[in-house]
Design an enzyme around this catalytic site. Structure first.
Site, mmCIF file in Angstrom:
data_model
loop_
_atom_site.group_PDB
_atom_site.id
_atom_site.type_symbol
_atom_site.label_atom_id
_atom_site.label_comp_id
_atom_site.label_asym_id
_atom_site.label_seq_id
_atom_site.Cartn_x
_atom_site.Cartn_y
_atom_site.Cartn_z
ATOM 1 N N ASP A 166 -42.564 59.158 -25.723
ATOM 2 C CA ASP A 166 -41.798 58.248 -26.713
ATOM 3 C C ASP A 166 -41.166 58.754 -27.534
ATOM 4 O OD1 ASP A 166 -39.379 56.090 -26.876
ATOM 5 O OD2 ASP A 166 -40.510 54.276 -27.692
ATOM 6 N N ASN A 190 -35.984 50.725 -17.293
ATOM 7 C CA ASN A 190 -35.244 51.890 -18.494
ATOM 8 C C ASN A 190 -33.900 52.119 -17.473
ATOM 9 O OD1 ASN A 190 -38.277 54.147 -19.342
ATOM 10 N ND2 ASN A 190 -36.717 52.483 -20.772
HETATM 11 C C1 IPE Z 1 -41.298 53.275 -22.968
HETATM 12 O O1 IPE Z 1 -40.157 53.449 -23.930
HETATM 13 C C2 IPE Z 1 -40.909 53.459 -21.971
HETATM 14 C C3 IPE Z 1 -41.496 55.086 -21.741
HETATM 15 C C4 IPE Z 1 -42.118 55.957 -22.591
HETATM 16 C C5 IPE Z 1 -40.920 56.119 -20.008
HETATM 17 P P1 IPE Z 1 -39.345 52.927 -24.211
HETATM 18 O O2 IPE Z 1 -38.580 53.832 -24.953
HETATM 19 O O3 IPE Z 1 -38.272 52.343 -22.987
HETATM 20 O O4 IPE Z 1 -39.508 51.434 -24.911
HETATM 21 P P2 IPE Z 1 -38.849 50.727 -26.153
HETATM 22 O O5 IPE Z 1 -37.554 50.457 -25.140
HETATM 23 O O6 IPE Z 1 -38.694 51.103 -27.573
HETATM 24 O O7 IPE Z 1 -39.727 49.132 -26.285
HETATM 25 C C1 IPE Z 2 -38.607 58.349 -23.532
HETATM 26 O O1 IPE Z 2 -38.261 58.719 -24.926
HETATM 27 C C2 IPE Z 2 -39.028 58.045 -22.655
HETATM 28 C C3 IPE Z 2 -38.454 57.546 -21.893
HETATM 29 C C4 IPE Z 2 -38.267 56.877 -21.332
HETATM 30 C C5 IPE Z 2 -37.743 58.483 -20.758
HETATM 31 P P1 IPE Z 2 -36.533 57.771 -24.881
HETATM 32 O O2 IPE Z 2 -36.038 58.094 -24.230
HETATM 33 O O3 IPE Z 2 -36.993 55.964 -25.148
HETATM 34 O O4 IPE Z 2 -36.901 58.145 -26.710
HETATM 35 P P2 IPE Z 2 -36.384 56.656 -28.122
HETATM 36 O O5 IPE Z 2 -37.681 55.979 -28.009
HETATM 37 O O6 IPE Z 2 -34.915 57.084 -27.967
HETATM 38 O O7 IPE Z 2 -35.893 58.335 -28.959
HETATM 39 MG MG MG Z 3 -37.945 55.021 -26.696
#
Ligand code: IPE
Ligand code: IPE
Ligand code: MG
Length: 253
Positions: free
Chosen positions: A33, A81
């Site tokens: 993340d 996502n």
């Molecule tokens: C969790 O991250 C999913 C992945 C890393 C693939 P998100 O960024 O989607 O989670 P939330 O929305 O902060 O809970």
């Molecule tokens: C990668 O980080 C996780 C995926 C869902 C690919 P994010 O895209 O959630 O990054 P943040 O949380 O918005 O910073």
């Molecule tokens: Mg995220």
């Protein structure tokens, strides 16, 4: 003693961290993340953050191999996502294809076994092909098992298992009294994969976000404020160091 690395809290004080090679977690799962925030801080598009995150994947797989981690699960795309803007979703699909195309030969050379957790039938056809090819090519390897969680959701996984089991009951292959934890596990994406010992989430968030809901029952959690593209080998080592100093009681004393 497996390895040593030094962290300095201030310039004068160096602290040595030594890992116990007999207590390396067998299965480490990571919620990758913070790519978007990493990019935002640099005034770059979010997709640049996702690309930068791929570099971290390379580093972490190598380090997992060095440390002797047997199963590494990387959460790359959740069932939630899909809510993101279309261009970001397609960039993530493209990145999966590019990643497998560019890394497969090397992963295969290093004995990595690629598995996918999640419903890949919802992915674009080129991504499905690439994924199935990677699974097929690496299936007889004996090195690190790399589980890529893609279009994965813990709730979705449990519902899928319940449906499959219900069908078995309906068809008369099993009876309701046969249903137990062991049986349910056979119907999860993670069948034949041990539960994660350690779940790591960088980027400062401290939530599970629908990851391995069944399997995390007794996992240890480790959080870090660094965003995924800034996650380094030393963060993995520190997570394992902390893991090795926890007392896993599994409800006992
Ligand atoms: C969790 O991250 C999913 C992945 C890393 C693939 P998100 O960024 O989607 O989670 P939330 O929305 O902060 O809970
Ligand atoms: C990668 O980080 C996780 C995926 C869902 C690919 P994010 O895209 O959630 O990054 P943040 O949380 O918005 O910073
Ligand atoms: Mg995220």
């Amino acid at each position: 003693m497996l390895d040593v690395f030094k962290t300095s809290k201030n310039r004068n004080e160096k602290k040595e961290i030594v890992l116990d090679k007999d207590n390396i977690p067998k299965h480490v799962a990571i919620i990758m993340d913070g790519n978007g925030r990493w990019a935002k801080k640099r005034k770059l598009p979010r997709t640049v953050g996702h690309k930068a995150g791929v570099e971290t994947i390379r580093r972490v797989i190598k380090e997992a191999h060095i440390l002797g981690i047997k199963f590494l699960t990387l959460y790359a795309f959740s069932t939630e996502n899909w809510k993101r803007p279309d261009d970001e979703v397609s960039a993530l699909m493209k990145l999966l294809v590019e990643y497998l195309r560019s890394e497969l030969a090397e992963l295969n050379r290093n004995g990595v076994v690629i598995k996918i957790l999640g419903d890949i039938t919802k992915l674009p056809i080129d991504a499905q092909k690439e994924v199935l090819n990677a699974i097929e090519i690496t299936k007889n390897n004996t090195g690190v098992v790399l589980n890529i969680a893609f279009n994965y959701g813990g709730r979705d996984e449990i519902i899928r298992a319940v449906k499959l089991i219900s069908k078995e009951v309906e068809d008369g292959n099993i009876s309701v009294s046969d249903i137990n934890e062991g049986l349910l596990e056979k119907y999860l994406y993670t069948s034949n994969i041990p539960d994660p010992d350690l779940i790591i989430r960088p980027s400062g968030e401290q939530r599970i976000s629908n990851f391995l809901l069944w399997q995390c029952a007794y996992s240890e959690f480790w959080y870090s404020n660094v965003c995924w593209p800034d996650f380094k080998e030393e963060h993995l080592r520190k997570a394992i160091y902390d893991y090795q100093h926890r007392d896993r009681r599994y409800g006992g004393v």
